[in-house]
Design a protein around this motif. Structure first.
Motif, short mmCIF file in Angstrom:
data_model
loop_
_atom_site.label_atom_id
_atom_site.label_comp_id
_atom_site.label_asym_id
_atom_site.label_seq_id
_atom_site.Cartn_x
_atom_site.Cartn_y
_atom_site.Cartn_z
N MET A 141 0.84 -1.17 0.00
CA MET A 141 0.00 0.00 0.00
C MET A 141 0.90 1.25 0.00
SD MET A 141 -3.06 1.07 2.72
CE MET A 141 -3.07 -0.55 3.38
N ALA A 142 0.81 2.05 -1.03
CA ALA A 142 1.59 3.28 -1.12
C ALA A 142 0.83 4.41 -0.43
CB ALA A 142 1.85 3.63 -2.58
N MET A 143 1.48 5.02 0.54
CA MET A 143 0.84 6.09 1.30
C MET A 143 1.52 7.42 1.01
SD MET A 143 -1.42 4.29 2.75
CE MET A 143 -2.18 5.03 4.15
N ARG A 144 0.73 8.49 1.13
CA ARG A 144 1.23 9.85 0.97
C ARG A 144 0.93 10.56 2.29
NH1 ARG A 144 -1.71 14.29 -2.86
NH2 ARG A 144 -3.31 14.02 -1.27
N TYR A 145 1.92 11.31 2.79
CA TYR A 145 1.76 12.05 4.04
C TYR A 145 1.93 13.53 3.76
CZ TYR A 145 2.14 7.43 5.99
OH TYR A 145 1.93 6.12 6.28
N LEU A 146 0.94 14.31 4.14
CA LEU A 146 0.95 15.74 3.88
C LEU A 146 0.73 16.54 5.15
CD1 LEU A 146 -1.27 16.18 0.68
CD2 LEU A 146 1.21 16.14 0.83
N LYS A 147 1.38 17.68 5.20
CA LYS A 147 1.10 18.72 6.19
C LYS A 147 0.60 19.91 5.37
CE LYS A 147 3.31 21.80 9.55
NZ LYS A 147 4.56 22.12 10.25
N VAL A 148 -0.58 20.43 5.73
CA VAL A 148 -1.16 21.55 5.00
C VAL A 148 -1.36 22.70 5.97
CG1 VAL A 148 -3.09 22.34 3.59
CG2 VAL A 148 -2.29 19.97 3.39
N VAL A 149 -0.72 23.82 5.67
CA VAL A 149 -0.81 25.02 6.51
C VAL A 149 -1.72 26.02 5.82
CG1 VAL A 149 0.48 26.91 7.56
CG2 VAL A 149 1.51 24.63 7.41
N SER A 150 -2.73 26.50 6.56
CA SER A 150 -3.67 27.51 6.04
C SER A 150 -3.46 28.81 6.81
CB SER A 150 -5.12 27.05 6.23
OG SER A 150 -5.35 25.84 5.57
N VAL A 151 -3.28 29.89 6.08
CA VAL A 151 -3.09 31.20 6.69
C VAL A 151 -4.44 31.91 6.66
CG1 VAL A 151 -1.85 33.39 6.56
CG2 VAL A 151 -0.70 31.26 5.93
N HIS A 152 -5.05 32.08 7.85
CA HIS A 152 -6.35 32.72 7.94
C HIS A 152 -6.58 33.21 9.36
CE1 HIS A 152 -7.97 29.32 10.15
NE2 HIS A 152 -7.39 28.53 9.25
N SER A 174 -8.94 12.52 -1.34
CA SER A 174 -8.20 13.76 -1.19
C SER A 174 -7.88 14.33 -2.57
CB SER A 174 -6.90 13.48 -0.43
OG SER A 174 -6.17 14.65 -0.25
N ILE A 175 -7.63 15.63 -2.62
CA ILE A 175 -7.25 16.24 -3.89
C ILE A 175 -5.74 16.18 -4.05
CG2 ILE A 175 -9.29 17.69 -3.96
CD1 ILE A 175 -7.62 20.03 -3.00
N SER A 176 -5.28 16.45 -5.26
CA SER A 176 -3.85 16.33 -5.53
C SER A 176 -3.06 17.44 -4.84
CB SER A 176 -3.59 16.39 -7.04
OG SER A 176 -3.78 17.71 -7.52
N PHE A 177 -1.78 17.19 -4.69
CA PHE A 177 -0.87 18.18 -4.11
C PHE A 177 -0.94 19.49 -4.91
CE2 PHE A 177 3.18 20.31 -3.61
CZ PHE A 177 3.46 20.15 -2.25
N GLU A 178 -0.98 19.38 -6.22
CA GLU A 178 -1.02 20.55 -7.09
C GLU A 178 -2.29 21.36 -6.87
OE1 GLU A 178 -0.25 17.44 -8.11
OE2 GLU A 178 1.90 17.76 -8.36
N PRO A 204 0.85 23.27 1.08
CA PRO A 204 1.06 21.85 1.39
C PRO A 204 2.55 21.48 1.39
CG PRO A 204 0.51 22.10 -0.91
CD PRO A 204 0.50 23.49 -0.31
N PHE A 205 2.87 20.53 2.25
CA PHE A 205 4.24 20.00 2.34
C PHE A 205 4.16 18.49 2.43
CE2 PHE A 205 4.04 24.10 4.42
CZ PHE A 205 5.09 24.80 3.84
N VAL A 206 4.97 17.80 1.66
CA VAL A 206 5.09 16.35 1.81
C VAL A 206 5.96 16.11 3.03
CG1 VAL A 206 5.97 14.22 0.78
CG2 VAL A 206 4.82 15.93 -0.66
#
Length: 101
Positions: A1-12, A64-68, A78-80
């Protein structure tokens, strides 16, 4: 199983929306999110898996939506990240969750 790990920072400035999110997505199942963590501006947090939900956090129904696509959003960055980094944060928040119950 290929996993992707993301950290997403929102400035608000909206206290009702998280400003940091972490996602574990299964790349083999149309980026289906397996685990998610959300940290809010006031320091509160939420977590969710297919087995439990804590706080205001839940798993998205759709994939989930793509990194792009994430990177194209205004004021969202977003950051991998590595699986190890994800697991360290997950463990810390699990401990906080158990302490709050």
């Amino acid at each position: 199983m290929a996993m992707r790990y993301l950290k997403v920072v929102s400035v608000h400035n909206n206290p009702d929306h998280p400003n940091i999110c972490y996602y574990e997505d299964d790349e083999n199942e149309f980026l289906r999110t397996r685990r998610v963590m959300e940290i809010f501006p006031d320091g509160s947090f939420g977590m969710a898996t297919g087995e439990f939900e804590f706080g205001r956090t839940f798993l998205p129904i759709e994939g989930s939506i793509s990194f792009e696509e994430i990177a194209a959003e205004k004021d969202i960055y977003p950051f991998v990240i590595s699986q190890d980094e994800f697991e360290q944060i997950w463990s810390k928040l699990i401990q906080r969750m158990l302490a709050e119950k």
